[in-house]
Write a protein that holds these residues in place. Structure first.
Motif, PDB file in Angstrom:
ATOM      1  N   ARG A   1       0.821  -1.220   0.000  1.00 33.38           N
ATOM      2  CA  ARG A   1       0.000   0.000   0.000  1.00 33.38           C
ATOM      3  C   ARG A   1       0.850   1.264   0.000  1.00 33.38           C
TER       4      ARG A   1
ATOM      5  N   ALA B   1      -3.132   4.066  -7.923  1.00 33.91           N
ATOM      6  CA  ALA B   1      -4.390   3.354  -8.164  1.00 33.91           C
ATOM      7  C   ALA B   1      -4.214   1.848  -7.947  1.00 33.91           C
TER       8      ALA B   1
ATOM      9  N   SER C   1      -6.244   1.840  -2.877  1.00 36.20           N
ATOM     10  CA  SER C   1      -6.645   2.724  -1.787  1.00 36.20           C
ATOM     11  C   SER C   1      -7.447   3.912  -2.291  1.00 36.20           C
ATOM     12  N   GLY C   2      -8.460   4.283  -1.535  1.00 32.64           N
ATOM     13  CA  GLY C   2      -9.252   5.455  -1.849  1.00 32.64           C
ATOM     14  C   GLY C   2      -8.800   6.681  -1.089  1.00 32.64           C
ATOM     15  N   SER C   3      -7.789   6.504  -0.234  1.00 28.29           N
ATOM     16  CA  SER C   3      -7.249   7.628   0.528  1.00 28.29           C
ATOM     17  C   SER C   3      -5.730   7.507   0.576  1.00 28.29           C
TER      18      SER C   3
ATOM     19  N   THR D   1      -2.970  12.450  -5.379  1.00 28.59           N
ATOM     20  CA  THR D   1      -4.155  12.735  -4.572  1.00 28.59           C
ATOM     21  C   THR D   1      -5.454  12.796  -5.365  1.00 28.59           C
TER      22      THR D   1
ATOM     23  N   GLY E   1      -8.763  12.240  -6.922  1.00 30.11           N
ATOM     24  CA  GLY E   1      -9.784  11.219  -6.748  1.00 30.11           C
ATOM     25  C   GLY E   1      -9.662  10.441  -5.452  1.00 30.11           C
ATOM     26  N   ARG E   2      -8.788  10.879  -4.553  1.00 27.56           N
ATOM     27  CA  ARG E   2      -8.599  10.193  -3.282  1.00 27.56           C
ATOM     28  C   ARG E   2      -8.708  11.191  -2.135  1.00 27.56           C
ATOM     29  N   ARG E   3      -9.084  10.688  -1.004  1.00 26.92           N
ATOM     30  CA  ARG E   3      -9.154  11.527   0.190  1.00 26.92           C
ATOM     31  C   ARG E   3      -7.754  11.649   0.785  1.00 26.92           C
TER      32      ARG E   3
END
Length: 141
Positions: free
Chosen positions: A14, A54, A58-60, A99, A101-103
């Motif tokens: 990650r 991507a 991970s979304g953050s 960053t 599209g991610r928190r």
């Protein structure tokens, strides 16, 4: 009792390291053994970084910017200057790519070690652009 609270451990898969240069083969091998994705300074295009981040699923993100990624001609007050690094615009583009599209969970900006306050002023333009890119990312849901 335990001296430190139990902290979550992030698996190497990650983690993404981008913009590296001047590294030893043993250091690259250690990154590979840990499963850490890495892009050297030439491979770290915004597109490649966005794809690599991507791939972590991970979304953050937490973005750690070691200013030593910059070329010494950009910033005088680097802790460990190594030639052929990024310029300020390139750093901002990579922050935006990582960053988008991610928190943004958090960020760190390290490696600034000016020899005196007067010379530090000359470096602030580049550093403030990086801070601005992180601040903009923090505003995005």
């Amino acid at each position: 009792g335990r001296p430190l609270p139990r902290l979550p451990v992030l698996p190497g898969s990650r983690v993404v390291v981008a913009g590296i240069r001047g590294v030893e083969d043993s250091e690259v091998a250690a990154l590979d053994r840990a499963g850490i994705r890495h892009l050297d300074v030439d491979a770290a295009t915004p597109e490649a970084l966005a794809e690599t981040v991507a791939a972590t699923g991970s979304g953050s993100v937490f973005v750690h910017v070691d200013l030593d990624v910059l070329d010494p001609s950009e910033v005088d007050g680097l802790l460990e200057p190594v030639p052929f690094g990024l310029d300020g615009a390139g750093l901002v583009a990579l922050i935006q790519a990582a960053t988008r599209g991610r928190r943004l969970l958090g960020a760190a900006l390290t490696g600034f070690a000016p020899v005196d306050p007067d010379r530090a002023v000359d470096d602030l333009g580049v550093i403030l652009r990086a801070v601005g890119a992180l601040a903009n990312a923090a505003k995005t849901p």
